[in-house]
Design a protein around this motif. Structure first.
Motif, PDB file in Angstrom:
ATOM      1  N   PHE A  80      -2.823  20.319  -5.514  1.00 37.77           N
ATOM      2  CA  PHE A  80      -4.237  20.147  -5.850  1.00 37.77           C
ATOM      3  C   PHE A  80      -4.364  19.522  -7.231  1.00 37.77           C
ATOM      4  O   PHE A  80      -3.678  19.942  -8.170  1.00 37.77           O
ATOM      5  N   ARG A  94     -13.671  23.145  -6.147  1.00 32.23           N
ATOM      6  CA  ARG A  94     -13.957  24.534  -5.783  1.00 32.23           C
ATOM      7  C   ARG A  94     -14.827  24.589  -4.531  1.00 32.23           C
ATOM      8  O   ARG A  94     -14.650  25.467  -3.682  1.00 32.23           O
ATOM      9  N   ILE A  97     -12.523  24.225  -1.653  1.00 37.51           N
ATOM     10  CA  ILE A  97     -11.699  25.428  -1.501  1.00 37.51           C
ATOM     11  C   ILE A  97     -12.528  26.576  -0.930  1.00 37.51           C
ATOM     12  O   ILE A  97     -12.041  27.358  -0.101  1.00 37.51           O
ATOM     13  N   ASP A  98     -13.780  26.665  -1.352  1.00 32.77           N
ATOM     14  CA  ASP A  98     -14.629  27.768  -0.902  1.00 32.77           C
ATOM     15  C   ASP A  98     -15.004  27.671   0.573  1.00 32.77           C
ATOM     16  O   ASP A  98     -15.541  28.636   1.129  1.00 32.77           O
ATOM     17  N   THR A 100     -12.669  27.255   2.854  1.00 31.19           N
ATOM     18  CA  THR A 100     -11.424  27.511   3.592  1.00 31.19           C
ATOM     19  C   THR A 100     -11.279  28.956   4.055  1.00 31.19           C
ATOM     20  O   THR A 100     -10.214  29.335   4.543  1.00 31.19           O
ATOM     21  N   TYR A 114       2.463  25.654  -2.923  1.00 28.50           N
ATOM     22  CA  TYR A 114       1.303  25.125  -3.645  1.00 28.50           C
ATOM     23  C   TYR A 114       1.681  24.796  -5.082  1.00 28.50           C
ATOM     24  O   TYR A 114       2.508  25.474  -5.699  1.00 28.50           O
ATOM     25  N   LEU A 134      -6.407  27.936 -10.554  1.00 23.91           N
ATOM     26  CA  LEU A 134      -6.053  27.522  -9.198  1.00 23.91           C
ATOM     27  C   LEU A 134      -4.985  28.448  -8.617  1.00 23.91           C
ATOM     28  O   LEU A 134      -5.017  28.772  -7.427  1.00 23.91           O
ATOM     29  N   THR A 137      -6.204  31.384  -6.643  1.00 24.23           N
ATOM     30  CA  THR A 137      -6.505  31.106  -5.241  1.00 24.23           C
ATOM     31  C   THR A 137      -5.238  31.134  -4.406  1.00 24.23           C
ATOM     32  O   THR A 137      -5.222  31.706  -3.307  1.00 24.23           O
ATOM     33  N   TRP A 141      -4.196  33.343  -1.002  1.00 18.70           N
ATOM     34  CA  TRP A 141      -3.781  32.721   0.250  1.00 18.70           C
ATOM     35  C   TRP A 141      -2.406  33.190   0.719  1.00 18.70           C
ATOM     36  O   TRP A 141      -2.032  32.950   1.860  1.00 18.70           O
TER      37      TRP A 141
END
Length: 201
Positions: A80, A94, A97-98, A100, A114, A134, A137, A141
């Motif tokens: 990313f 964001r 990402i939000d 997902t 990642y 990041l 997040t 995940w």
């Protein structure tokens, strides 16, 4: 066994776009199949129009496909890229990402590699905090975070073990920053390749 790498980024005036392209070059040179994807621009037209370089960059990258959930599902590894916004990722990234949550809830983002890269307008403008934000997040995940660290001589010149970064006010990313992005992507590909081969064995 080819590694699938998605490079998902947001760039308003082109700095992060150049880092993303360098990362794509590094991943491809390492043998990966790469998807370079930008996220949608969500800023209002009047904000874009207030900066000529912003609108110009939007036009210049009109041919770059926008990121979708299928790109994250397809990928073995995702890098990313984002500019720093008050020490955090840009709202445009964001926002993507939000969306997902369904992928996360279905376990489709877990066990992937990642990594992240960034730029800021000043040398101490929040680069590291953006990359760490990041990473929060990626933890949720269930991702495997692969930073560049100080594992290559270029990292001692670029100075950021968290992820490639540069200062946008100094102009386009210099060759050191581009080399760092290529190296980071190669390291991601190598790690994802080890994991993919191990799972297949």
């Amino acid at each position: 066994m080819s590694v699938h790498v998605a490079i998902v980024y947001y760039s308003s005036t082109g700095t992060v776009h150049k880092l993303a392209r360098a990362a794509a070059e590094g991943a491809e040179k390492a043998g990966a199949e790469v998807r370079l994807r930008k996220v949608a621009e969500t800023a209002p037209p009047q904000a874009v129009d207030a900066r000529p370089e912003w609108g110009r960059h939007l036009r210049d990258t009109a041919d770059v496909a926008e990121a979708g959930h299928e790109d994250l599902e397809w990928a073995d590894a995702v890098l990313f890229g984002t500019p720093t916004r008050f020490g955090n990722p840009a709202g445009q990234l964001r926002a993507f990402i939000d969306t997902t949550g369904p992928l996360w809830f279905g376990g489709k983002l877990a066990d992937k590699v990642y990594s992240a890269f960034t730029s800021s307008n000043t040398a101490h403008g929040g680069q590291e905090s953006t990359l760490l934000a990041l990473a929060n997040t990626f933890y949720h995940w269930g991702g495997i975070i692969v930073p560049p660290g100080y594992t290559d001589p270029v990292q001692f010149r670029s100075g950021n073990p968290y992820g490639t970064s540069c200062v946008a006010a100094d102009g386009p990313p210099d060759e050191v920053a581009l080399q760092a992005a290529r190296y980071q992507a190669r390291r991601v590909v190598d790690t994802a390749g080890f994991l993919k081969a191990g799972r297949a064995a």
